[in-house]
Design a protein around this motif. Structure first.
Motif, PDB file in Angstrom:
ATOM      1  N   ILE A   1       0.850  -1.194   0.000  1.00  0.00           N
ATOM      2  CA  ILE A   1       0.000   0.000   0.000  1.00  0.00           C
ATOM      3  C   ILE A   1       0.887   1.246   0.000  1.00  0.00           C
ATOM      4  CG2 ILE A   1      -1.609   1.367   1.389  1.00  0.00           C
ATOM      5  CD1 ILE A   1      -2.846  -1.347   2.291  1.00  0.00           C
ATOM      6  N   LYS A   2       1.876   1.253   0.874  1.00  0.00           N
ATOM      7  CA  LYS A   2       2.786   2.396   0.987  1.00  0.00           C
ATOM      8  C   LYS A   2       3.518   2.663  -0.326  1.00  0.00           C
ATOM      9  CE  LYS A   2       6.748   4.069   3.599  1.00  0.00           C
ATOM     10  NZ  LYS A   2       7.765   3.749   4.600  1.00  0.00           N
ATOM     11  N   ASN A   3       3.894   1.591  -1.033  1.00  0.00           N
ATOM     12  CA  ASN A   3       4.643   1.720  -2.291  1.00  0.00           C
ATOM     13  C   ASN A   3       3.735   1.816  -3.516  1.00  0.00           C
ATOM     14  OD1 ASN A   3       7.146   1.645  -0.986  1.00  0.00           O
ATOM     15  ND2 ASN A   3       7.107  -0.586  -0.924  1.00  0.00           N
ATOM     16  N   ASN A   4       2.426   1.998  -3.284  1.00  0.00           N
ATOM     17  CA  ASN A   4       1.434   2.154  -4.356  1.00  0.00           C
ATOM     18  C   ASN A   4       1.372   0.972  -5.314  1.00  0.00           C
ATOM     19  OD1 ASN A   4       0.586   4.730  -3.456  1.00  0.00           O
ATOM     20  ND2 ASN A   4       2.405   5.623  -4.390  1.00  0.00           N
ATOM     21  N   LYS A   5       1.588  -0.232  -4.800  1.00  0.00           N
ATOM     22  CA  LYS A   5       1.459  -1.431  -5.629  1.00  0.00           C
ATOM     23  C   LYS A   5       0.029  -1.933  -5.683  1.00  0.00           C
ATOM     24  CE  LYS A   5       6.185  -2.850  -5.240  1.00  0.00           C
ATOM     25  NZ  LYS A   5       6.975  -3.665  -6.094  1.00  0.00           N
ATOM     26  N   VAL A   6      -0.794  -1.491  -4.729  1.00  0.00           N
ATOM     27  CA  VAL A   6      -2.224  -1.799  -4.729  1.00  0.00           C
ATOM     28  C   VAL A   6      -2.996  -0.509  -4.472  1.00  0.00           C
ATOM     29  CG1 VAL A   6      -2.066  -4.218  -4.025  1.00  0.00           C
ATOM     30  CG2 VAL A   6      -2.208  -2.467  -2.287  1.00  0.00           C
ATOM     31  N   ASP A   7      -4.146  -0.379  -5.126  1.00  0.00           N
ATOM     32  CA  ASP A   7      -5.005   0.780  -4.911  1.00  0.00           C
ATOM     33  C   ASP A   7      -5.809   0.565  -3.644  1.00  0.00           C
ATOM     34  OD1 ASP A   7      -4.204   1.992  -7.288  1.00  0.00           O
ATOM     35  OD2 ASP A   7      -5.731   0.944  -8.439  1.00  0.00           O
ATOM     36  N   SER A   8      -5.766   1.553  -2.764  1.00  0.00           N
ATOM     37  CA  SER A   8      -6.489   1.435  -1.505  1.00  0.00           C
ATOM     38  C   SER A   8      -7.040   2.788  -1.086  1.00  0.00           C
ATOM     39  CB  SER A   8      -5.563   0.894  -0.419  1.00  0.00           C
ATOM     40  OG  SER A   8      -4.532   1.821  -0.162  1.00  0.00           O
ATOM     41  N   ILE A   9      -7.963   2.718  -0.143  1.00  0.00           N
ATOM     42  CA  ILE A   9      -8.470   3.930   0.482  1.00  0.00           C
ATOM     43  C   ILE A   9      -8.409   3.716   1.988  1.00  0.00           C
ATOM     44  CG2 ILE A   9      -9.980   4.627  -1.419  1.00  0.00           C
ATOM     45  CD1 ILE A   9     -12.324   3.433   0.093  1.00  0.00           C
ATOM     46  N   LYS A  10      -8.293   4.809   2.715  1.00  0.00           N
ATOM     47  CA  LYS A  10      -8.241   4.707   4.166  1.00  0.00           C
ATOM     48  C   LYS A  10      -9.572   5.170   4.732  1.00  0.00           C
ATOM     49  CE  LYS A  10      -5.262   5.511   8.062  1.00  0.00           C
ATOM     50  NZ  LYS A  10      -4.032   6.115   8.557  1.00  0.00           N
ATOM     51  N   LEU A  11     -10.180   4.308   5.527  1.00  0.00           N
ATOM     52  CA  LEU A  11     -11.458   4.596   6.175  1.00  0.00           C
ATOM     53  C   LEU A  11     -11.219   4.601   7.675  1.00  0.00           C
ATOM     54  CD1 LEU A  11     -13.640   2.121   4.110  1.00  0.00           C
ATOM     55  CD2 LEU A  11     -13.522   4.583   3.822  1.00  0.00           C
ATOM     56  N   GLY A  12     -11.124   5.782   8.238  1.00  0.00           N
ATOM     57  CA  GLY A  12     -10.785   5.855   9.658  1.00  0.00           C
ATOM     58  C   GLY A  12      -9.390   5.298   9.844  1.00  0.00           C
ATOM     59  N   GLY A  13      -9.250   4.302  10.668  1.00  0.00           N
ATOM     60  CA  GLY A  13      -7.957   3.670  10.896  1.00  0.00           C
ATOM     61  C   GLY A  13      -7.747   2.406  10.090  1.00  0.00           C
TER      62      GLY A  13
END
Length: 66
Positions: free
Chosen positions: A37-49
């Motif tokens: 996630i940090k290296n942008n290898k997967v698309d993600s969203i952050k919902l709260g924690g």
């Protein structure tokens, strides 16, 4: 077994999966998923924690390998 946070709070839609679900599916650690996630290898969203990973991104990752 507990419902995942994402499924419980987003009405059970299959557009998103949790870090734990992806790590279980790929047989890798959650720490590795967070690194991806940090290296942008997967698309993600952050919902709260919590992070939610788009299933389309997870499928691309599985097809292309890690």
């Amino acid at each position: 077994m507990k419902k995942s946070f994402i499924k419980e709070h987003l009405g059970g839609k299959n557009d998103l999966i949790t870090v734990a679900e992806l790590s279980d599916a790929l047989l890798i650690s959650k720490k590795t998923v967070y690194r991806m996630i940090k290296n942008n290898k997967v698309d993600s969203i952050k919902l709260g924690g919590y992070y939610a990973i788009k299933t389309s991104s997870a499928k691309k990752l599985i097809k292309g390998g890690i």
